[in-house]
Design a protein around this motif. Structure first.
Motif, PDB file in Angstrom:
ATOM      1  N   TYR A 177       0.810  -1.215   0.000  1.00 33.24           N
ATOM      2  CA  TYR A 177       0.000   0.000   0.000  1.00 33.24           C
ATOM      3  C   TYR A 177       0.848   1.272   0.000  1.00 33.24           C
ATOM      4  CZ  TYR A 177       1.114   0.018   4.959  1.00 33.24           C
ATOM      5  OH  TYR A 177       1.775   0.046   6.144  1.00 33.24           O
ATOM      6  N   LYS A 178       2.171   1.193   0.189  1.00 38.17           N
ATOM      7  CA  LYS A 178       3.035   2.374   0.196  1.00 38.17           C
ATOM      8  C   LYS A 178       3.343   2.769  -1.251  1.00 38.17           C
ATOM      9  CE  LYS A 178       5.305   1.728   4.574  1.00 38.17           C
ATOM     10  NZ  LYS A 178       6.570   1.647   5.288  1.00 38.17           N
ATOM     11  N   ARG A 179       3.512   4.113  -1.458  1.00 33.33           N
ATOM     12  CA  ARG A 179       3.884   4.609  -2.784  1.00 33.33           C
ATOM     13  C   ARG A 179       5.352   4.316  -3.023  1.00 33.33           C
ATOM     14  NH1 ARG A 179       1.304  10.441  -3.813  1.00 33.33           N
ATOM     15  NH2 ARG A 179       2.771  10.220  -5.507  1.00 33.33           N
ATOM     16  N   ASN A 180       5.639   3.790  -4.155  1.00 32.38           N
ATOM     17  CA  ASN A 180       7.005   3.469  -4.505  1.00 32.38           C
ATOM     18  C   ASN A 180       7.379   4.297  -5.731  1.00 32.38           C
ATOM     19  OD1 ASN A 180       9.486   2.317  -4.655  1.00 32.38           O
ATOM     20  ND2 ASN A 180       8.793   0.394  -5.565  1.00 32.38           N
ATOM     21  N   LEU A 181       7.637   5.614  -5.493  1.00 33.65           N
ATOM     22  CA  LEU A 181       7.938   6.519  -6.603  1.00 33.65           C
ATOM     23  C   LEU A 181       9.443   6.641  -6.791  1.00 33.65           C
ATOM     24  CD1 LEU A 181       5.400   9.354  -5.822  1.00 33.65           C
ATOM     25  CD2 LEU A 181       5.180   7.520  -7.477  1.00 33.65           C
ATOM     26  N   PRO A 182       9.896   6.729  -8.026  1.00 35.97           N
ATOM     27  CA  PRO A 182      11.332   6.896  -8.255  1.00 35.97           C
ATOM     28  C   PRO A 182      11.770   8.316  -7.895  1.00 35.97           C
ATOM     29  CG  PRO A 182      10.170   6.967 -10.332  1.00 35.97           C
ATOM     30  CD  PRO A 182       9.152   6.629  -9.270  1.00 35.97           C
ATOM     31  N   PHE A 183      13.078   8.534  -7.739  1.00 33.10           N
ATOM     32  CA  PHE A 183      13.642   9.850  -7.444  1.00 33.10           C
ATOM     33  C   PHE A 183      13.399  10.763  -8.647  1.00 33.10           C
ATOM     34  CE2 PHE A 183      17.330  12.757  -7.531  1.00 33.10           C
ATOM     35  CZ  PHE A 183      17.079  13.423  -6.340  1.00 33.10           C
ATOM     36  N   ARG A 184      12.801  11.936  -8.416  1.00 36.26           N
ATOM     37  CA  ARG A 184      12.397  12.808  -9.519  1.00 36.26           C
ATOM     38  C   ARG A 184      13.097  14.159  -9.475  1.00 36.26           C
ATOM     39  NH1 ARG A 184       9.187  10.795 -13.467  1.00 36.26           N
ATOM     40  NH2 ARG A 184       7.575  12.338 -13.324  1.00 36.26           N
ATOM     41  N   GLY A 185      14.359  14.222  -9.183  1.00 36.48           N
ATOM     42  CA  GLY A 185      15.089  15.486  -9.243  1.00 36.48           C
ATOM     43  C   GLY A 185      15.469  16.001  -7.863  1.00 36.48           C
ATOM     44  N   PRO A 186      16.015  17.218  -7.857  1.00 38.59           N
ATOM     45  CA  PRO A 186      16.503  17.776  -6.600  1.00 38.59           C
ATOM     46  C   PRO A 186      15.353  18.157  -5.663  1.00 38.59           C
ATOM     47  CG  PRO A 186      16.736  19.365  -8.370  1.00 38.59           C
ATOM     48  CD  PRO A 186      16.278  18.087  -8.987  1.00 38.59           C
ATOM     49  N   SER A 187      15.707  18.298  -4.411  1.00 44.64           N
ATOM     50  CA  SER A 187      14.689  18.642  -3.416  1.00 44.64           C
ATOM     51  C   SER A 187      14.319  20.115  -3.526  1.00 44.64           C
ATOM     52  CB  SER A 187      15.232  18.349  -2.013  1.00 44.64           C
ATOM     53  OG  SER A 187      16.269  19.270  -1.705  1.00 44.64           O
ATOM     54  N   GLY A 188      13.284  20.493  -2.842  1.00 47.04           N
ATOM     55  CA  GLY A 188      12.827  21.875  -2.845  1.00 47.04           C
ATOM     56  C   GLY A 188      13.870  22.823  -2.286  1.00 47.04           C
ATOM     57  N   LEU A 189      14.602  22.391  -1.292  1.00 52.21           N
ATOM     58  CA  LEU A 189      15.632  23.227  -0.683  1.00 52.21           C
ATOM     59  C   LEU A 189      16.766  23.501  -1.672  1.00 52.21           C
ATOM     60  CD1 LEU A 189      16.143  24.591   1.981  1.00 52.21           C
ATOM     61  CD2 LEU A 189      17.457  22.612   2.699  1.00 52.21           C
ATOM     62  N   VAL A 190      17.131  22.504  -2.451  1.00 51.71           N
ATOM     63  CA  VAL A 190      18.179  22.697  -3.460  1.00 51.71           C
ATOM     64  C   VAL A 190      17.693  23.666  -4.536  1.00 51.71           C
ATOM     65  CG1 VAL A 190      19.513  21.531  -5.263  1.00 51.71           C
ATOM     66  CG2 VAL A 190      19.246  20.471  -3.024  1.00 51.71           C
ATOM     67  N   ILE A 191      16.457  23.515  -4.968  1.00 51.35           N
ATOM     68  CA  ILE A 191      15.896  24.422  -5.980  1.00 51.35           C
ATOM     69  C   ILE A 191      15.845  25.843  -5.441  1.00 51.35           C
ATOM     70  CG2 ILE A 191      13.817  24.993  -7.282  1.00 51.35           C
ATOM     71  CD1 ILE A 191      13.321  21.981  -7.559  1.00 51.35           C
ATOM     72  N   LEU A 192      15.407  26.014  -4.194  1.00 44.93           N
ATOM     73  CA  LEU A 192      15.358  27.338  -3.573  1.00 44.93           C
ATOM     74  C   LEU A 192      16.756  27.950  -3.501  1.00 44.93           C
ATOM     75  CD1 LEU A 192      13.695  29.503  -2.113  1.00 44.93           C
ATOM     76  CD2 LEU A 192      14.196  28.305   0.020  1.00 44.93           C
ATOM     77  N   GLY A 193      17.734  27.152  -3.130  1.00 43.58           N
ATOM     78  CA  GLY A 193      19.107  27.653  -3.086  1.00 43.58           C
ATOM     79  C   GLY A 193      19.604  28.095  -4.459  1.00 43.58           C
ATOM     80  N   ALA A 194      19.285  27.303  -5.488  1.00 43.44           N
ATOM     81  CA  ALA A 194      19.717  27.644  -6.843  1.00 43.44           C
ATOM     82  C   ALA A 194      19.045  28.932  -7.319  1.00 43.44           C
ATOM     83  CB  ALA A 194      19.399  26.502  -7.795  1.00 43.44           C
ATOM     84  N   VAL A 195      17.756  29.081  -7.046  1.00 45.31           N
ATOM     85  CA  VAL A 195      17.040  30.297  -7.442  1.00 45.31           C
ATOM     86  C   VAL A 195      17.616  31.506  -6.710  1.00 45.31           C
ATOM     87  CG1 VAL A 195      14.811  31.472  -7.288  1.00 45.31           C
ATOM     88  CG2 VAL A 195      14.921  29.150  -8.156  1.00 45.31           C
ATOM     89  N   THR A 196      17.913  31.351  -5.435  1.00 38.21           N
ATOM     90  CA  THR A 196      18.506  32.439  -4.660  1.00 38.21           C
ATOM     91  C   THR A 196      19.871  32.827  -5.234  1.00 38.21           C
ATOM     92  OG1 THR A 196      17.357  31.663  -2.686  1.00 38.21           O
ATOM     93  CG2 THR A 196      19.217  33.139  -2.343  1.00 38.21           C
ATOM     94  N   ALA A 197      20.679  31.850  -5.603  1.00 37.58           N
ATOM     95  CA  ALA A 197      21.997  32.141  -6.173  1.00 37.58           C
ATOM     96  C   ALA A 197      21.865  32.863  -7.515  1.00 37.58           C
ATOM     97  CB  ALA A 197      22.785  30.851  -6.347  1.00 37.58           C
ATOM     98  N   VAL A 198      20.952  32.416  -8.352  1.00 41.30           N
ATOM     99  CA  VAL A 198      20.754  33.066  -9.653  1.00 41.30           C
ATOM    100  C   VAL A 198      20.268  34.502  -9.459  1.00 41.30           C
ATOM    101  CG1 VAL A 198      19.304  33.052 -11.722  1.00 41.30           C
ATOM    102  CG2 VAL A 198      20.405  30.962 -10.965  1.00 41.30           C
TER     103      VAL A 198
END
Length: 124
Positions: free
Chosen positions: A20-41
């Motif tokens: 019954y658990k979702r078994n989803l594959p890894f779909r990219g960087p986490s939200g924190l990494v994206i936020l950090g990248a946007v802040t750097a840009v």
């Protein structure tokens, strides 16, 4: 006649566990990494805007000072051009009015030293 019923029973050892658990594959960087990248840009963009503002301000200052230093040259050039045009106009007037006796090229056509507009002259 008797019918024999056979009851459906679980297999020996039991059924498999229900997944019954979702078994989803890894779909990219986490939200924190994206936020950090946007802040750097964004930070880099603000840095470039600031450097562009400094460059624009320096070019504007250079343009103002170049105009300040060019004003005497431009005024002198304008004076030379005005003198040349005035002399050419006098020469044309001499050529056109050469057959008129008593005509002095360049002399004011008014009898008074002060100019008066046509509206201020009252004719009786």
């Amino acid at each position: 006649m008797s019918i024999q019923y056979r009851q459906d029973m679980p297999p020996p050892g039991g059924f498999e566990a229900v997944k019954y658990k979702r078994n989803l594959p890894f779909r990219g960087p986490s939200g924190l990494v994206i936020l950090g990248a946007v802040t750097a840009v964004c930070a880099y963009g603000f840095y470039r805007v600031g450097m562009g503002n400094l460059e624009r301000r320096e070019l504007e200052r250079e343009k103002v000072w170049s105009r300040i230093h060019l004003v005497p040259l431009l005024v002198a050039e304008g004076d030379r051009d005005a003198y040349r045009r005035q002399e050419a106009a006098l020469e044309r007037e001499r050529e056109i009015m050469k057959d008129v006796k008593g005509w002095e090229p360049g002399k004011s056509v008014y009898n008074n030293a002060r100019y008066r507009s046509a509206e201020s002259i009252v004719v009786l």
